[in-house]
Structure formats: C-alpha cells, structure tokens
Design an enzyme around this catalytic site. Structure first.
Site, mmCIF file in Angstrom:
data_model
loop_
_atom_site.group_PDB
_atom_site.id
_atom_site.type_symbol
_atom_site.label_atom_id
_atom_site.label_comp_id
_atom_site.label_asym_id
_atom_site.label_seq_id
_atom_site.Cartn_x
_atom_site.Cartn_y
_atom_site.Cartn_z
ATOM 1 N N ALA A 1 50.371 -13.549 -10.024
ATOM 2 C CA ALA A 1 51.131 -14.172 -10.968
ATOM 3 C C ALA A 1 52.122 -15.468 -10.248
ATOM 4 C CB ALA A 1 52.000 -13.552 -11.707
ATOM 5 N N ASN B 1 51.349 -6.219 -5.899
ATOM 6 C CA ASN B 1 49.940 -5.458 -6.578
ATOM 7 C C ASN B 1 48.692 -5.838 -6.798
ATOM 8 O OD1 ASN B 1 51.046 -2.802 -7.090
ATOM 9 N ND2 ASN B 1 51.452 -2.906 -9.200
ATOM 10 N N THR B 2 48.624 -7.179 -6.550
ATOM 11 C CA THR B 2 47.492 -7.844 -6.593
ATOM 12 C C THR B 2 46.422 -7.457 -5.360
ATOM 13 O OG1 THR B 2 48.564 -9.754 -7.571
ATOM 14 C CG2 THR B 2 46.238 -10.188 -6.573
ATOM 15 N N GLY C 1 39.662 -5.956 -8.434
ATOM 16 C CA GLY C 1 38.557 -6.972 -8.858
ATOM 17 C C GLY C 1 37.917 -6.967 -10.216
ATOM 18 N N ARG D 1 42.617 4.134 -21.153
ATOM 19 C CA ARG D 1 43.285 4.759 -20.098
ATOM 20 C C ARG D 1 43.925 5.660 -20.448
ATOM 21 N NH1 ARG D 1 43.529 -0.180 -15.439
ATOM 22 N NH2 ARG D 1 41.256 -0.144 -15.114
ATOM 23 N N HIS E 1 50.382 0.991 -14.185
ATOM 24 C CA HIS E 1 51.049 -0.111 -14.953
ATOM 25 C C HIS E 1 52.113 -0.048 -15.844
ATOM 26 C CE1 HIS E 1 50.038 -4.372 -15.788
ATOM 27 N NE2 HIS E 1 50.682 -4.227 -16.894
#
Length: 680
Positions: A146, A173-174, A179, A485, A619
């Site tokens: 971001a 966190n990227t 992917g 999830r 998350h």
C-alpha cells in the site's frame, strides 16, 4: 609495611585492569563455533579471536527469512567486532534473529573461555542524535504494498514524496503474502470451463430471494441491489451459452456483481454480542471494479511479474470463494521491484523510522513526528498531506484480544501470527489521536493453514482451494475446504489441539525436488518437500505405504499416526466427490484435484505429503474509516483534510471475514487511489 604493599598491589591490579580492553582479559586465540535458536531454526556463528580480541564473526548457518532479517544478519556480526561485545541493539523487525546471533556469539565466547562479564561490560546501545527536520509534498507512513503504491502514484503525479518505514527493511506484510491477487478478468475467465459444481452454485444464487432471512437485507438493504445485478448477470450468461454443457464446453463465469456478492456473504458475520456486520458497499464496489485496472497498472507500468487476460491462469487461493485469483510476485523480488520504480521517481525511503504523531495545523494534517530506532526525533513536514499505510495490528495479539468480539476463547494474548513483528496498530492510534473514526476493530482473521509451531504460512504443501483435501487426526474430512477462512479456522480449532492435516499428492521435479502446482510454502519460499520432511515440518513418501510409515515420527508439532488404509480411504472418498461433482458431506462448491494413487506410486517423479496446520492471526479487518477516495473520515463522517489511508490500517472493506486473495488487491487498489488523491 606489609599492609601498604598489599594496598599498592591491589591498586596496581585495578589500574592495570582499567588500562586494557575487557575482552583481552582472556588471552585466547583461535576460531570458535557458537549456536542458538532463531525464528526459523538454528543460527550458528564462527568467531575468530586473536589474543582475546574478536576479529571476525561469520554466520555459518541461518535459516531466517532473508527478506526480513538481512540487516540483522549483516549489522549484528559487524557490531560485535566493532564494540567487542555480544550485546548490541536488536534490529527493528528482526528481533528474534538479532537475539539469536548475539546468543550464538555468546556461546562461541563461552566455548573459547573468554570473560563473558568483560564482554557484557562493552555492551553498546545507540543514543539519540540531534533532532532532524525534512520537507516534502506527501509523506507515506509504511513501505509495504500500500505504501509503495501510494508513494509511486503521488510521485508519478509530480509530488515530492518521503516514505518512512518502522522496520529495518521495506515490505511489511507484503513480504509475507502468498502471491494471490483477486480480480474479475473476463478474458482469463473465458478460457476456463464451468464445472458441474460451479453451475450448481450459480443456479443456487438464482434461487435466492430478497426475503431470505439469512441474507439480512433488513439490516443491509443496500446489498439487495447486488443480488439483482448478480442474478441478471447469471441469466445473461446462461442465455448466451444455451445448449452448452458444464464440464465440457461451457466457458467460465465471473462478474463484478459475483465478486461483490462474495465480499458480502464472505464478510457477513454475527459478533458475540449478537450484532451483524457487513462490508461497506461503496468500498466493496470500488475494490471489485478497480482490482483489474490496478493489476494492469502494476504489471504494465511498474513491471511487476504477473499475467492477466488470455495469458493468465486463474485459480482459487484458500478462502477466495471463486476462481478469480491471479498469481502475483511475493517477498523480496516484489518489494525490490517496487523500490526500484520508486527510486526512478526520486521517492526518498527511510527505514528504521517509526511514525509517532500526526502534525496538524488549522485542522489539516500536514506532517508526521517520527523517531529513529536510536531515539532521534524526526519532523517531516508535508505540504499536501500524509498517507497512512503502516498495516494493522496482527502482531499485537494483546490488542486483538482486547477488542475481540468474534473468536472468544479461540483467541488469546499468546495466539501466534503470520504477521511481521512491526504490525502493532501504530497507524490506527495515530489517526485516532486526530479524531479519526474506526470500524471493525472487534474482529480479526485467523489463517487456518499456518505452521502449528511458528504461526507462519511456511513449512507446508498445499494446492488450490478447489483441490485441497483436509482431514482430522483420524484421517477423516471435517470441513468444506472451499469455505471462507473463518469457517475453516473455527472447524479446525474444534479438533484435538486445533491441528488438522492437508493431504497433497502430485509431481516433484526430479532436479529441484519442487512440487508442481503448489501454492504452499514450497512454492513461495523455494524449500523442497524433501527438505521440509527432513526438517520435521511435513510427512512425505513416494508411496502411501512410505507416507504412512513417515507419520510414525513427529512433524510440525503433531504426533498423529495415519495408517496406509486410512490415507487411501480418505483419498478414494474425495476422488468420488470429484467424479460426482457433488459433496454430500460438506457442500464443497468447486471441486477438482482427483488423486491417481496408482499412477503416482508408479512414477518416480511423483509423491505424497501430509502437512500439519493450525490457525494463527493473519489479518485485521478493522481500522480507520475511509471513503472511496481513501480519505480518512472523522467521527462525524467528514474527511480529515490532508489524511489518507490504505491497506490493513483501514477498516470497512472486509467486515467480519476477508476473502483470500482480496488483501493484495485491496492494498494496491486503495494505495494507488490514496497516492493519486494526495498528490492533487
């Protein structure tokens, strides 16, 4: 006289001790080994000492994640030599690795017979220097996906941009994402064939009515229009493909309305206090409509590796609910590429600088008060404003538990996490201090398929969600593997020790040992299944008999033992579900992945694996409230001048549960929007 001589002798010894380096008290020479435990495994050093002086420290074994620990791996050994001590400052974002290196050095010094107290006396801790001031148009807090999206977008529009990052390395966190990028892609979808199970799912959507209480349109009436759009899209698709057969010649289907519907139903959840939450429809529509254009911008303008349209092969990442997931770059290569593009636009990046307070003047945010790792104060003035892109609070289990209104006893202050260690919720606190409203802080997402030992998404093998086979400790399926999830996490946490098992079967490249078509840690981290088995993370065998034998040893924190017959029965039962395109037990919507047991056992390049997994914090759904322009809103719903936000620091998009593959789409989509608007 004897008393005087004794005093003089004692004084001379003290003076002699003060005149030499403490590390020289043990006049040892040689090369000595030391070991300690790191985050990912053992850390070993080779330390060369000459006459009690440390001359070099070399890392001989270190399994730590390079993209996160690289600075620590370079800086700590160098400082040990420079300051002749095993105690220096840990590196921000790599605390465990830093401590492991220092402990390994201490172990080597102990082996060498050096004076540990003398070495400790040389402990070095950096002190603050003179305050600093910087000026720019836009300051971005956070250097993940971001943050880089916002910074590059603002710089492309002509703004002078400064990015500050709390960690010692950019990425956030990227660096940890798997992917997966969800985007409705008509050309890529047209290449697919609608399966029988998918058609049944679409027909089920057509049967829904606005009076269905489970849809909760009484509380969220705005979402009823999306059901109208979805049903209209499905009817048009079926009419255009009349006479074509599912599973044979009927092309794939997807639409903006279907993506939005999945965002709504995937995030529509009831909290422990009885209230229901749902995604903000405007933010959801912005995400669904802008995801593909954003993906094209990333690929075409920023040079990130990926494919869309007829070149793309869509799949379903865990919890995505539909095959619209595009493959995306991960970890260091992605961040390196983004940093390279940022450099081309003269974006200034400062690591180990943490944002502390937002600067305001006349009601507008105009900068950030920050602090370096050594305590130095930094003032960054921004004529146009600030973009918060510093992540959520996934590494702050205490904060997650404090706000929790969803998981109850399934969440604790010691629950493990997939997050980088710097995600503590700093940006949310900074925004609240200037009047920002927040939403959704009472629910976080647990990643069901995490390492039982580390909480990370490493050390395992799994494939696309439509072809995954999950079993409990008795080798029985217990859940719809294609579900959301949180559904998967709750079902797995109800099992003994909260551990379940993913059965994988497929090809293994004989040259690299890599499994083909794998979405798990082997594909992301470059670790072979053989190596993972040898490290005790998974069980692996070229035949079911070998696999069953392997389960007699512990792996991934589990001591379950599976028989060959039990494994065979689980696979054969799942194969029947694939053949029938119908799951009578758990209602799996999209079903693939039939396993040819005999074919795999007869092929030396094929094998079977069982991966133990357990849920961990993944998350944070909540954060500061934004609008579709990525402006941060105050408690009255008005935009705070000069303040934008993007990524996990925000809330409202994902409601009670985020779809797998939507996070990366979210951070880049709203990061791009924030940067463009901040530059105006």
């Amino acid at each position: 006289m004897k008393k005087v001589l004794s005093v003089l002798l004692a004084l001379s010894l003290v003076l002699a001790g003060c005149s030499q380096k403490p590390t020289e008290t043990a006049k040892v020479s040689g090369t000595f080994e030391g070991r300690a435990q790191g985050m990912q495994g053992p850390v070993a050093v080779s330390m060369t000492v000459e006459e009690g002086v440390i001359k070099s420290v070399e890392l001989t074994e270190c399994a730590e994640t390079l993209s996160i620990a690289s600075v620590a791996m370079e800086r700590i050994p160098a400082q040990v030599v420079e300051y002749q001590t095993y105690e220096v400052d840990t590196v921000t974002g790599a605390t465990l690795c830093s401590n492991a290196i220092m402990n390994a050095v201490k172990d080597a010094a102990k082996t060498a017979g050096m004076d540990l107290d003398a070495l400790k006396a040389n402990a070095h801790h950096a002190a603050p220097t003179e305050d600093e001031t910087m000026d720019c148009d836009v300051v971005v807090v956070g250097a993940g996906g971001a943050g880089f999206s916002a910074a590059i977008s603002a710089a492309q529009a002509g703004s002078k941009v400064i990015v500050i990052e709390k960690s010692s390395v950019p990425g956030g966190n990227t660096l940890m994402q798997g992917g997966a990028f969800n985007a409705v892609d008509p050309d890529a979808t047209a290449k697919r064939v609608t399966s029988v199970a998918e058609l049944k799912t679409l027909e089920g959507y057509l049967a829904l009515t606005k009076k269905d209480e489970a849809l909760h349109f009484d509380q969220f009436p705005e979402w009823a229009e999306v059901l109208d759009e979805l049903q209209s899209d499905i009817k048009a698709f079926l009419a255009a493909n009349k006479g074509k057969e599912a599973g044979k010649d009927m092309p794939g289907f997807d639409s903006i309305s279907l993506h939005m519907w999945h965002i709504y139903t995937g995030g529509l959840r009831q909290m422990l206090d009885g209230k229901w939450v749902a995604s903000d429809i405007d933010l959801a529509r912005e995400l669904a409509e802008s995801a593909l254009p954003t993906y094209k911008w990333i690929i075409d303008d920023l040079g990130v590796k990926g494919a869309y349209g007829s070149d793309a092969e869509l799949h379903t990442v865990l919890g995505a609910m539909w095959p619209r997931t595009h493959s995306f770059m991960t970890s260091t290569p992605l961040i390196d590429q983004l940093k390279s593009i940022a450099d081309q636009y003269d974006v200034e990046l400062y690591t180990e600088v943490a944002g502390k307070t937002l600067i305001t003047k006349d009601g507008k945010v105009c900068g950030v008060e920050a602090e370096k790792a050594d305590g130095t104060k930094v003032t960054i003035n921004a004529t146009k404003g600030v973009v918060l892109a510093c992540g959520g609070y996934g590494a702050n289990a205490k904060m997650a538990k404090e706000y929790d209104n969803y998981w109850g006893d399934d969440l604790s202050e010691t629950t493990l996490t997939t997050n980088v260690g710097t995600n503590k919720g700093d940006g949310i606190v900074m925004a609240q201090a200037v009047g920002a409203a927040t939403t959704g802080l009472d629910v976080i997402q647990l990643m069901p398929s995490s390492s039982p030992i580390k909480g990370t998404m490493t050390d395992g093998l799994w494939a696309s969600a439509d072809s995954q086979l999950w079993v409990d400790g008795n080798c029985k399926r217990f859940v719809n593997e294609y579900a959301e999830r949180d559904v998967l996490a709750k079902a797995s946490l109800a099992l003994e020790d909260g551990i379940f098992y993913i059965i994988y079967a497929g090809g293994v490249n004989p040259e690299t040992g890599m499994c083909e078509g794998v979405e798990g840690a082997a594909a992301m981290r470059g670790t072979t299944p053989i190596a993972m088995a040898e490290a005790g993370h998974i069980w692996y065998g070229s035949t079911l008999a070998e696999l069953a034998e392997a389960t007699k040893t512990s792996a991934g924190g589990s001591h379950a033992v599976f028989t060959e017959d039990a494994i065979r029965a689980a696979i054969e039962n799942y194969n029947k579900i694939v053949d029938d395109q119908f799951d009578p037990d758990f209602g799996k919507e999209v079903i693939t992945g039939k396993i040819d047991i005999e074919g795999i056992e007869a092929n030396d390049a094929m094998g079977f694996a069982i991966t133990p997994r357990r849920a961990s914090i993944h998350h944070t759904m909540g954060g500061v409230m934004i609008n579709t322009e990525a402006e941060v809103l105050d408690t009255d719903g008005n935009a705070i001048p000069g303040l934008w936000a993007a990524g996990e620091v925000t809330g409202g998009i994902h409601a009670g549960n985020r779809l797998g593959g939507n996070a990366v789409a979210d951070i880049f989509t709203f990061g791009h929007i924030a940067g463009v608007n901040a530059a105006k």
